[in-house]
Design an enzyme around this catalytic site. Structure first.
Site, mmCIF file in Angstrom:
data_model
loop_
_atom_site.group_PDB
_atom_site.id
_atom_site.type_symbol
_atom_site.label_atom_id
_atom_site.label_comp_id
_atom_site.label_asym_id
_atom_site.label_seq_id
_atom_site.Cartn_x
_atom_site.Cartn_y
_atom_site.Cartn_z
ATOM 1 N N CYS A 135 0.813 -1.226 0.000
ATOM 2 C CA CYS A 135 0.000 0.000 0.000
ATOM 3 C C CYS A 135 0.844 1.274 0.000
ATOM 4 O O CYS A 135 0.345 2.341 -0.346
ATOM 5 C CB CYS A 135 -0.931 0.014 1.211
ATOM 6 S SG CYS A 135 -1.852 -1.513 1.420
ATOM 7 N N CYS A 186 -0.785 2.887 6.138
ATOM 8 C CA CYS A 186 -0.344 1.617 6.709
ATOM 9 C C CYS A 186 0.003 0.683 5.556
ATOM 10 O O CYS A 186 -0.434 0.890 4.422
ATOM 11 C CB CYS A 186 -1.411 1.012 7.607
ATOM 12 S SG CYS A 186 -2.987 0.644 6.783
ATOM 13 N N HIS A 219 -9.256 2.261 -2.808
ATOM 14 C CA HIS A 219 -7.872 1.986 -2.441
ATOM 15 C C HIS A 219 -7.204 1.088 -3.488
ATOM 16 O O HIS A 219 -7.043 -0.111 -3.270
ATOM 17 C CB HIS A 219 -7.863 1.333 -1.055
ATOM 18 C CG HIS A 219 -6.518 0.986 -0.507
ATOM 19 N ND1 HIS A 219 -5.329 1.519 -0.982
ATOM 20 C CD2 HIS A 219 -6.165 0.145 0.515
ATOM 21 C CE1 HIS A 219 -4.321 1.024 -0.289
ATOM 22 N NE2 HIS A 219 -4.803 0.183 0.620
#
EC number: 2.3.1.9
Length: 394
Positions: free
Chosen positions: A88, A378, A349
């Protein structure tokens, strides 16, 4: 040394899983943003020293997807490119690597960002290369395996959010309220045209007729209510509280920007948006990966000689409402400064792009009244990444 500045920051709209961008490879989404950067800046593409793009789900795209995106986007073949995978955090790590390459004297101007097509991630048939003797075989979802599973504990990222629910005693009601607020903020921002300046429209070819022009995020749900969210079943644990409604989506998109020295920006006649002040990275237990931004933000702020109260805007990736609530509690963040236009629960996302997307959105919010910002995410596997930026002033 000349300051490191950011300019020409853009992103595509974010598409939902199997939605408007399902037939567009990640590298073409990346190429769309690169093309916009070159066209809007009007710089000679030969001025670009390197292209660095994050991309997590690379299987089947071809060698070095960043290279494909760069050339398809109009960057000359003589300009090198490479692809980054920090899950991510990939898109923001790409920008950090651009920053570091400039500080080291290797580059003066870099296109950096991230891209992802979760819709196009392939199914895998492992151990099939040399044939099967007998028995059934199972397809493995590369998106789940490479993007959404904690290898250390062999469970979905959603369980790491459930672990934070237990550790921080976060209620289902809190999570649903957080998700509802994200949807409402994003919906208001979309309706007010807040995202228009940062979004590059994407052409989606059709079998017949002209292509569709997609210019808005696909996944924002203005009709979401607390009652509807409360009716959703737990997604990862029988008696859990993390649902599809209070978690981020599975998405497609890309984002990128120019990273360069201030002197180079002046020489090219470019107007920087912001100065890159510092970065921070952290490692935490993989089982509670969502708390990673806390230490990363502390490190980044310390390196820029700032504290939480000095920051005007926080763009924190909303992997899960539970994860976001835990980070907000630990840092004691004023909520009127956090994700004021919604976050990943509403926007989506696309994992390799989100690091760059959060920073793009942050850059477009900086103003004389609110000159300092932090972007952070995160990272699956137990990490965090953060950056501090400030509005450019001569």
């Amino acid at each position: 040394m000349s300051r490191i500045v950011l300019a020409e920051a853009y992103r595509t709209p974010i598409g939902v899983f199997g939605g408007v961008f399902k037939d567009i490879p990640a590298y073409e989404l990346g190429a769309t943003v690169i093309r916009q950067i070159l066209e809007h800046s009007q710089i000679d593409p030969n001025e670009i020293n390197e292209v660095i793009l994050g991309n997590v789900l690379q299987a089947g795209q071809g060698q070095n997807p960043a290279r494909i995106a760069a050339i398809h986007g109009g960057v000359p073949e003589a300009v090198p490119s490479f692809t980054v995978n920090k899950v991510c955090g990939s898109g923001l790590k790409a920008i950090q690597l651009a920053y570091q390459s400039i500080v080291a004297g290797d580059n003066e101007i870099v296109i950096a960002g991230g891209m992802e097509s979760m819709s196009q991630s392939p199914m895998l048939l492992k151990n099939s290369r040399f044939g099967f003797k007998m028995g059934n075989q199972t397809l493995e979802d590369s998106m789940i395996a490479d993007g959404l599973t904690d290898k250390f504990n062999d469970y979905h990222m959603g369980i790491t959010a459930e672990n934070l629910v237990e550790q921080y005693q976060i209620s289902r009601k809190e999570q649903d309220q957080f998700a509802f607020d994200s949807q409402q903020k994003a919906s208001r921002a979309q309706q007010a045209g807040v995202f228009d300046a940062e979004i590059v429209p994407v052409e989606v070819p059709q079998r017949k007729g002209d292509p569709l022009i997609i210019s808005q995020d696909e996944g924002i749900r203005p009709q979401t209510t607390i009652d509807k969210l409360a009716q959703l079943r737990p997604a990862f644990k029988k008696d859990g509280s993390v649902t599809a409604g209070n978690a981020s989506g599975i998405n497609d998109g890309a984002a990128a920007m120019l990273v360069m020295t201030e002197d180079k920006a002046k020489a090219l006649g470019l107007q920087p948006i912001a100065v890159l002040d510092s970065f921070g990275a952290s490692g935490v237990a993989p089982s509670i990966m969502g708390i990673g931004p806390v230490e990363a933000i502390h490190k980044a702020l310390k390196r820029s000689n700032k504290v939480i109260n000095d920051v005007d805007i926080f763009e924190l990736n909303e992997a899960f409402a539970a994860q976001s609530i835990a980070v907000n509690r630990e840092l004691q963040l004023p909520q009127d400064k956090v994700n004021v236009n919604g976050g990943a629960i509403a926007l989506g996302h696309p994992i390799g792009a989100s690091g760059a997307r959060t920073l793009v959105s942050l850059l477009h919010q900086l103003s004389d009244a609110k000159p300092t910002g932090v972007a952070s995410l995160c990272i699956g596997g137990g990490q965090g990444i953060a950056t501090v930026v400030s509005k450019y002033e001569v």
